[in-house]
Motif scaffolding. Structure first.
Motif, mmCIF file in Angstrom:
data_model
loop_
_atom_site.group_PDB
_atom_site.id
_atom_site.type_symbol
_atom_site.label_atom_id
_atom_site.label_comp_id
_atom_site.label_asym_id
_atom_site.label_seq_id
_atom_site.Cartn_x
_atom_site.Cartn_y
_atom_site.Cartn_z
ATOM 1 N N MET A 1 0.800 -1.185 -0.245
ATOM 2 C CA MET A 1 -0.043 -0.029 -0.009
ATOM 3 C C MET A 1 0.929 1.429 -0.046
ATOM 4 S SD MET A 1 -3.121 -0.941 2.490
ATOM 5 C CE MET A 1 -2.237 -1.330 3.998
ATOM 6 N N MET A 2 0.458 2.193 -0.860
ATOM 7 C CA MET A 2 1.584 3.468 -1.204
ATOM 8 C C MET A 2 0.549 4.592 -1.003
ATOM 9 S SD MET A 2 4.502 2.123 -1.569
ATOM 10 C CE MET A 2 5.288 0.321 -2.148
ATOM 11 N N GLU B 1 -5.224 2.014 -0.176
ATOM 12 C CA GLU B 1 -6.234 1.561 1.210
ATOM 13 C C GLU B 1 -7.430 1.314 0.729
ATOM 14 O OE1 GLU B 1 -3.407 4.619 4.406
ATOM 15 O OE2 GLU B 1 -5.433 5.101 3.417
ATOM 16 N N ALA B 2 -8.040 2.015 -0.052
ATOM 17 C CA ALA B 2 -9.198 1.946 -0.546
ATOM 18 C C ALA B 2 -9.640 0.666 -1.369
ATOM 19 C CB ALA B 2 -9.753 2.982 -1.289
ATOM 20 N N VAL C 1 -11.776 -6.516 0.640
ATOM 21 C CA VAL C 1 -12.493 -7.280 1.652
ATOM 22 C C VAL C 1 -13.810 -7.206 1.646
ATOM 23 C CG1 VAL C 1 -12.386 -7.251 4.219
ATOM 24 C CG2 VAL C 1 -10.289 -7.000 2.992
ATOM 25 N N ARG C 2 -14.374 -6.089 1.422
ATOM 26 C CA ARG C 2 -15.903 -5.958 1.673
ATOM 27 C C ARG C 2 -16.461 -6.842 0.574
ATOM 28 N NH1 ARG C 2 -14.685 -0.304 2.090
ATOM 29 N NH2 ARG C 2 -14.942 0.513 4.437
ATOM 30 N N ALA D 1 -6.224 -8.291 -5.276
ATOM 31 C CA ALA D 1 -6.292 -6.738 -5.427
ATOM 32 C C ALA D 1 -4.696 -6.198 -5.664
ATOM 33 C CB ALA D 1 -6.966 -6.252 -4.337
ATOM 34 N N GLY D 2 -4.015 -7.315 -5.463
ATOM 35 C CA GLY D 2 -2.395 -6.828 -5.971
ATOM 36 C C GLY D 2 -1.643 -6.582 -4.871
#
Length: 81
Positions: free
Chosen positions: A11-12, A17-18, A24-25, A62-63
């Motif tokens: 995460m950069m 973050e989104a 997850v959602r 998601a990478g």
């Protein structure tokens, strides 16, 4: 309820973050999910235990890379508790 704390690498920025939160959602019905690129972690609160392998796979799709997963019982604190 169960609280999962995941160490997430890759995460950069705020969009990262989104992306993790959305992954997850989409995979699970959770009460709350929040990610922090500064802490390199994602916190998930769910009503019932989640499949940790599937959780890792959802974030990997998601990478991003999940380095570790810890879980603990979660008790919601009241207004004065």
């Amino acid at each position: 309820m169960v609280k999962y704390t995941l160490a997430v690498d890759g995460m950069m920025c705020g969009m990262c973050e989104a992306h993790v939160n959305d992954a997850v959602r989409r995979a699970f019905a959770v009460k709350k999910v929040s990610s922090s690129r500064a802490k390199r972690q994602t916190v998930v609160i769910a009503e019932a235990p989640l499949d940790e392998v599937a959780l890792k796979q959802a974030i990997a799709a998601a990478g991003y890379t999940v380095l570790a997963v810890t879980s603990e019982p979660y008790q919601k604190r009241g207004l004065f508790g």
